[in-house]
Design an enzyme around this catalytic site. Structure first.
Site, PDB file in Angstrom:
ATOM      1  N   LYS A 114     -25.618  13.237  24.655  1.00  8.29           N
ATOM      2  CA  LYS A 114     -24.971  12.319  23.700  1.00  8.29           C
ATOM      3  C   LYS A 114     -24.940  10.893  24.234  1.00  8.29           C
ATOM      4  O   LYS A 114     -24.828  10.674  25.434  1.00  8.29           O
ATOM      5  CB  LYS A 114     -23.538  12.827  23.495  1.00  8.29           C
ATOM      6  CG  LYS A 114     -22.757  12.160  22.419  1.00  8.29           C
ATOM      7  CD  LYS A 114     -21.286  12.593  22.441  1.00  8.29           C
ATOM      8  CE  LYS A 114     -20.496  11.913  23.547  1.00  8.29           C
ATOM      9  NZ  LYS A 114     -19.053  12.099  23.480  1.00  8.29           N
ATOM     10  N   LYS A 139     -19.900   6.405  25.504  1.00 10.73           N
ATOM     11  CA  LYS A 139     -19.484   5.107  26.033  1.00 10.73           C
ATOM     12  C   LYS A 139     -18.922   5.187  27.446  1.00 10.73           C
ATOM     13  O   LYS A 139     -18.922   4.205  28.164  1.00 10.73           O
ATOM     14  CB  LYS A 139     -18.472   4.443  25.105  1.00 10.73           C
ATOM     15  CG  LYS A 139     -17.119   5.137  25.035  1.00 10.73           C
ATOM     16  CD  LYS A 139     -16.123   4.320  24.255  1.00 10.73           C
ATOM     17  CE  LYS A 139     -15.422   5.106  23.174  1.00 10.73           C
ATOM     18  NZ  LYS A 139     -14.790   6.355  23.582  1.00 10.73           N
ATOM     19  N   LYS A 164     -16.376  17.318  31.826  1.00  8.17           N
ATOM     20  CA  LYS A 164     -15.783  16.205  32.569  1.00  8.17           C
ATOM     21  C   LYS A 164     -15.152  16.673  33.874  1.00  8.17           C
ATOM     22  O   LYS A 164     -15.225  15.984  34.891  1.00  8.17           O
ATOM     23  CB  LYS A 164     -14.752  15.467  31.711  1.00  8.17           C
ATOM     24  CG  LYS A 164     -15.423  14.653  30.629  1.00  8.17           C
ATOM     25  CD  LYS A 164     -14.465  13.753  29.916  1.00  8.17           C
ATOM     26  CE  LYS A 164     -15.251  12.936  28.898  1.00  8.17           C
ATOM     27  NZ  LYS A 164     -14.411  12.282  27.920  1.00  8.17           N
TER      28      LYS A 164
HETATM   29  P1  TYM Z   1     -14.386   8.888  21.295  1.00  8.82           P
HETATM   30  O1  TYM Z   1     -13.593   7.686  21.665  1.00  8.82           O
HETATM   31  O2  TYM Z   1     -15.233   9.514  22.339  1.00  8.82           O
HETATM   32  O3  TYM Z   1     -15.293   8.569  20.065  1.00  8.82           O
HETATM   33  C1  TYM Z   1     -14.789   7.952  18.900  1.00  8.82           C
HETATM   34  C2  TYM Z   1     -15.529   8.511  17.689  1.00  8.82           C
HETATM   35  O4  TYM Z   1     -16.928   8.273  17.826  1.00  8.82           O
HETATM   36  C3  TYM Z   1     -17.642   9.499  17.710  1.00  8.82           C
HETATM   37  N1  TYM Z   1     -18.813   9.447  18.610  1.00  8.82           N
HETATM   38  C4  TYM Z   1     -20.063   9.713  18.238  1.00  8.82           C
HETATM   39  N2  TYM Z   1     -20.586  10.043  17.055  1.00  8.82           N
HETATM   40  C5  TYM Z   1     -21.933  10.234  16.993  1.00  8.82           C
HETATM   41  N3  TYM Z   1     -22.741  10.087  18.072  1.00  8.82           N
HETATM   42  C6  TYM Z   1     -22.257   9.750  19.275  1.00  8.82           C
HETATM   43  N4  TYM Z   1     -23.059   9.608  20.318  1.00  8.82           N
HETATM   44  C7  TYM Z   1     -20.854   9.550  19.402  1.00  8.82           C
HETATM   45  N5  TYM Z   1     -20.038   9.214  20.441  1.00  8.82           N
HETATM   46  C8  TYM Z   1     -18.787   9.172  19.933  1.00  8.82           C
HETATM   47  C9  TYM Z   1     -16.658  10.576  18.133  1.00  8.82           C
HETATM   48  O5  TYM Z   1     -17.014  11.828  17.612  1.00  8.82           O
HETATM   49  C10 TYM Z   1     -15.361  10.028  17.561  1.00  8.82           C
HETATM   50  O6  TYM Z   1     -15.244  10.366  16.202  1.00  8.82           O
HETATM   51  N6  TYM Z   1     -10.997  12.576  21.442  1.00  8.82           N
HETATM   52  C11 TYM Z   1     -11.539  11.483  20.643  1.00  8.82           C
HETATM   53  C12 TYM Z   1     -10.521  10.432  20.277  1.00  8.82           C
HETATM   54  C13 TYM Z   1      -9.308  10.944  19.595  1.00  8.82           C
HETATM   55  C14 TYM Z   1      -9.228  11.343  18.239  1.00  8.82           C
HETATM   56  C15 TYM Z   1      -7.867  11.711  18.047  1.00  8.82           C
HETATM   57  C16 TYM Z   1     -10.158  11.399  17.217  1.00  8.82           C
HETATM   58  C17 TYM Z   1      -8.086  11.100  20.149  1.00  8.82           C
HETATM   59  N7  TYM Z   1      -7.203  11.543  19.224  1.00  8.82           N
HETATM   60  C18 TYM Z   1      -7.432  12.150  16.814  1.00  8.82           C
HETATM   61  C19 TYM Z   1      -9.717  11.862  15.966  1.00  8.82           C
HETATM   62  C20 TYM Z   1      -8.372  12.232  15.773  1.00  8.82           C
HETATM   63  C21 TYM Z   1     -12.627  10.785  21.430  1.00  8.82           C
HETATM   64  O7  TYM Z   1     -12.685  10.880  22.619  1.00  8.82           O
HETATM   65  O8  TYM Z   1     -13.421   9.980  20.663  1.00  8.82           O
END
Ligand code: TYM
Length: 332
Positions: free
Chosen positions: A197, A200, A112
């Site tokens: 990947k 979003k 990023k």
């Molecule tokens: P985020 O918002 O990017 O994604 C949320 C969840 O969706 C999963 N995910 C995917 N899984 C499979 N294929 C994909 N293409 C895909 N895109 C997203 C992510 O792995 C995630 O589980 N840093 C985290 C948010 C966060 C968090 C936390 C998660 C902040 N604090 C504490 C767990 C515990 C994030 O950016 O997820």
């Protein structure tokens, strides 16, 4: 009962990747088997260039979609991160335990930050410290398990390192959590570029299926997915990333094993058709429930208010203990 915590960042409309990689398991498994918390991690959405109104809208939409996807406030706690001060309070302490080097090594930071520099923008300091805030999200709740997609594994690894280090230096304060991933579709790839990947936060594109896409849009995106040069349907994520991604999506939506499913298809066309229908079928109930909940925003607000209250009570003792352990004078 084990404690589960996970979160979702309101930086864009939620995708099929979010659903298959994380949300579906939260509602199908985790909320029934654990004392589970699910959080719209809005503070994390401020780490990149953002529009305040959009973050507010996306936060509300993400919370509504979590409920539409089946999270039941009677079974689990759903809340918004910024409503619970303990996350930011603990994050600072963990910044005093983390090192500059280990946060700079995080793949998501590197990618990023590089993209931001290419755009000629500046990199926010919070982008570097983001995984430390994520660690605080997790550790504040004495979390045993963190159900996430594969892309978050490195961040949970850092969380474990910080918990162990803090405990060694200042006395046992945190539970050391472990990651769980779904058996299939732990990393759903972009339909137009199956080597990256489905994210979003990426630009709106034909390679991303959003949870709120109309059935016709879903069908079009999947039918136009990039496939590989071969003709036969085989599951080989390295050599055939496009077809393998479709097989993972199909298995994620309809059940089964991607490698076995491959044997049932003679052409890419029939695989795409079935995958599209499986996705449409999976998203239908979520979209209908989302529409109902949008008409009842007072209900959603009530769930979030109550969720924040519960979360605060759960987090405060651990965060207070961390403040004492690290050497801060308790208020009189
Ligand atoms: P985020 O918002 O990017 O994604 C949320 C969840 O969706 C999963 N995910 C995917 N899984 C499979 N294929 C994909 N293409 C895909 N895109 C997203 C992510 O792995 C995630 O589980 N840093 C985290 C948010 C966060 C968090 C936390 C998660 C902040 N604090 C504490 C767990 C515990 C994030 O950016 O997820």
């Amino acid at each position: 009962m084990k404690r589960v915590f996970s979160g979702i960042k309101p930086t864009g409309h939620l995708t099929l990747g979010n659903y298959l990689g994380a949300m579906r398991r939260w509602s199908a498994v985790d909320q029934h088997e654990a004392d589970a918390l699910f959080c719209v991690v809005d503070l994390h959405a401020l780490t990149v260039d953002h529009d305040p109104g959009r973050v507010r809208r996306l936060s509300r939409q993400a919370a509504t979609l979590l409920l539409a996807a089946g999270l039941d406030p009677e079974l689990c706690t759903v809340f918004v991160q910024s409503h619970v001060d303990e996350h930011a309070r603990l994050s600072y302490l963990l910044e005093c335990v983390a090192t500059d080097g280990e946060t700079r090594r995080m793949i998501q930071y590197r990618e990023k930050a590089a993209a931001e520099r290419v755009r000629g923008g500046s990199v926010r300091l919070s982008l570097l410290t983001y995984p430390v805030l994520m660690a605080a999200d997790i550790l504040a709740y004495g979390t045993d398990e963190v159900p996430v997609g594969e892309d978050q594994a490195q961040h949970v690894e850092l969380t474990r390192d910080l918990a162990v280090r803090f405990n060694q230096r200042y006395g046992r304060t945190f539970v050391v959590p472990r990651t769980t991933h779904p058996g299939v579709a732990a990393r759903v790839m972009n339909l137009q570029d199956p080597t990256s990947k489905m994210g979003k936060s990426d630009d709106v594109g034909p390679g991303i299926v959003y949870l709120l896409d109309e059935p016709e849009v879903v069908r079009k995106k999947i039918m136009r997915a990039v496939t590989d040069s071969g003709r036969d349907v085989v599951y080989d994520p390295e050599g055939r990333p496009g077809v393998s991604n479709l097989l993972e999506i199909l298995a994620g939506c309809a059940g089964g094993d991607p490698a076995e499913l491959a044997g049932a298809y003679a052409t890419y066309g029939s695989l795409k058709k079935d995958t599209a229908e499986a996705v449409v079928e999976l998203l239908g109930p979520v979209q209908r429930r989302h529409k109902e909940l949008c008409a009842d925003s007072a209900y959603v607000e009530g769930v979030l208010r109550e969720g924040a209250g519960k979360a605060r009570e759960m987090a405060r003792p651990t965060v207070d203990a961390a403040y004492r352990a690290i050497g801060l004078l308790p208020p009189g």
